[in-house]
Design an enzyme around this catalytic site. Structure first.
Site: not given
Ligand code: FCB
Length: 448
Positions: A77, A166, A296, A298, A355
């Site tokens: 990506r 995002e 994504n 985290y 991600e």
């Protein structure tokens, strides 16, 4: 640990973005982006660095693809730098910019690596910012024009498209908090900017489809798990508000639910916002059917009422231990819960983790090896969480580790290293870290 097999056809990849790796900021006719301007402004980047050279990927992409092939990556990506393609934002197309991404795409395909292209990973042409940037509705037409140019050129070879990366971060960090480019801090501007991201997404999806037969098109949202700091009603309400702020404001409209009413009320009071930027038909446009959603993930935030400032929930990373070098808490359970939520509460038919990864500074030892045990462990825990979600029936189709290599981490500069590949910024040497060698094994076995 028991054997964890992933579904056949599961896609294992890594991700990067243009400004963070390419360098060549003013070569071959590229225009200035808001990140060029921002990083060139003293005081904006913690270590005073810029993306002028970064990983010099613009010149080294061939070698980088060889490394990717050696790892057995199935997909990659990357994002396109809009000002390379349209230096003036609109109008005149810069063929050299298109050619670069054409060569990269061909190189990937020759290595059997499927390209996933993100159209907007934050590097808006500065000239469009000068005309008002994302808060200006004209940005929608500009983006659709850009998406058309790129998808027409690459549409025969690229079959996986992500319109935006995002939108929350792009709109709020860029236009409300000001710690990302373009660094504006004007009340209420972020809501306008965010809305135009979403409308531009909706308008561009059919354009991309028309240019790229049989392609999958989607959008990537950042979501973090918002946990109440205690069971008190006030903390629980704040956590709900933080979830509305970061997650639902984007998740709801793309899934046909308009903006969440609780947040509309809150923003109405906080920003005295009349929402006059919402035009007839916008919600239908935003809810255009897509093929997948990119996630994504985290970390989690722990939210406390007493920490709210300016009546906005503070999305802070609280835990004192169990953090990566960027201070984000390691919380794989949050990934598991969010994946379940996307499927069971929103019925999203296909999800890619676009991600997930960890920042650790570990560098080469005396033998030139990079023993990044902690990153490996972070990834293992999150792969395990994803596997649990798949076992529940969540249609997770692929996983992109952030990042293929160490790179320019926005306002942090080069201090934060998310790569599974070490980059020596003086020599541009790359070394596969232990986590990369482990990941190679995961890919080869399609499991843990
Ligand atoms: C995400 C961004 C990506 C990178 C990681 C660490 O928010 O999309 O570019 O900075 O965080």
């Amino acid at each position: 640990m028991s054997n964890k097999q992933f579904p056949t056809n599961f896609i294992w990849g890594t991700a990067t973005s243009s400004y963070q790796i390419e360098g060549a900021w003013n070569e071959d006719g590229k225009g200035e982006s808001i990140w060029d301007r921002f990083s060139h402004t003293p005081g904006k980047i913690q270590d005073g660095t810029t993306g002028d050279v970064a990983c010099d990927h613009y010149h080294r992409y061939r070698d980088d693809v060889v490394l990717m092939r050696d790892l057995g990556l199935q997909a990659y990506r990357f994002s396109i730098a809009w000002p390379r393609i349209l230096p003036n934002g609109r109008g005149q197309v810069n063929q050299k910019g298109l050619d670069f991404y054409g060569r990269l795409t061909d190189q990937l395909l020759a290595a059997n690596i499927t390209p996933f292209v993100t159209l907007y990973h934050w590097d808006l042409p500065q000239i469009l910012e000068d005309q008002g940037g994302w808060p200006n509705r004209d940005s929608v037409d500009a983006f659709v024009e850009y998406a058309d140019v790129v998808s027409r050129y690459l549409g025969d070879r690229v079959k996986h498209w992500i319109t935006f990366n995002e939108p929350f971060v792009s709109a709020f960090l860029g236009y409300q908090y000001g710690n990302h480019a373009p660094g504006r801090k004007e009340s209420g501007l972020a809501l306008r900017a965010a809305h135009h991201h979403l409308v531009a997404h909706g308008e561009s999806v059919p354009v991309i489809r028309a240019n790229s037969a049989g392609a999958e098109v989607g959008i990537t949202l950042n979501m973090s798990y918002q946990a109440a700091g205690s069971a008190s009603a006030a903390d629980v309400a704040r956590a709900r508000q933080a979830d509305g702020h970061v997650n639902r404001w984007f998740l709801d409209p793309i899934n046909g639910r308009h903006y969440p009413a609780d947040m509309v009320n809150m923003y109405y009071q906080k920003f005295d916002e009349s929402f006059d930027f919402i035009l007839d038909g916008d919600f239908e446009t935003i809810a255009v059917p897509t093929d997948f959603m990119g996630l994504n993930y985290y970390s989690r935030h722990v939210v406390r009422d007493e920490e709210a400032t300016d009546n906005l929930p503070q999305t802070v990373f609280e835990s004192k231990e169990n953090r990566t070098d960027i201070d984000w808490e390691i919380y794989p359970e949050g990934l598991y819960r969010i994946l379940n939520r996307l499927y069971f509460d929103y019925q999203i038919p296909k999800i890619y983790i676009t991600e997930n990864g960890a920042s650790y500074g570990d560098g080469p030892d005396e033998n030139g090896r990079v023993p990044d045990e902690r990153r490996l462990s972070y990834l293992k825990q999150h792969f395990t969480a994803a596997h649990r979600a798949i076992n529940n029936g969540v249609p997770l189709a692929g996983y992109f580790v952030w990042s293929f290599m160490d790179n320019f981490e926005w306002a942090y500069g080069y201090k934060q290293r998310f790569g599974i590949t070490w980059v020596d910024y003086d020599t541009q040497e790359r070394i596969l870290k232990d986590s990369a060698l482990w990941y190679k094994q995961v890919i080869a076995e399609n499991g843990l």
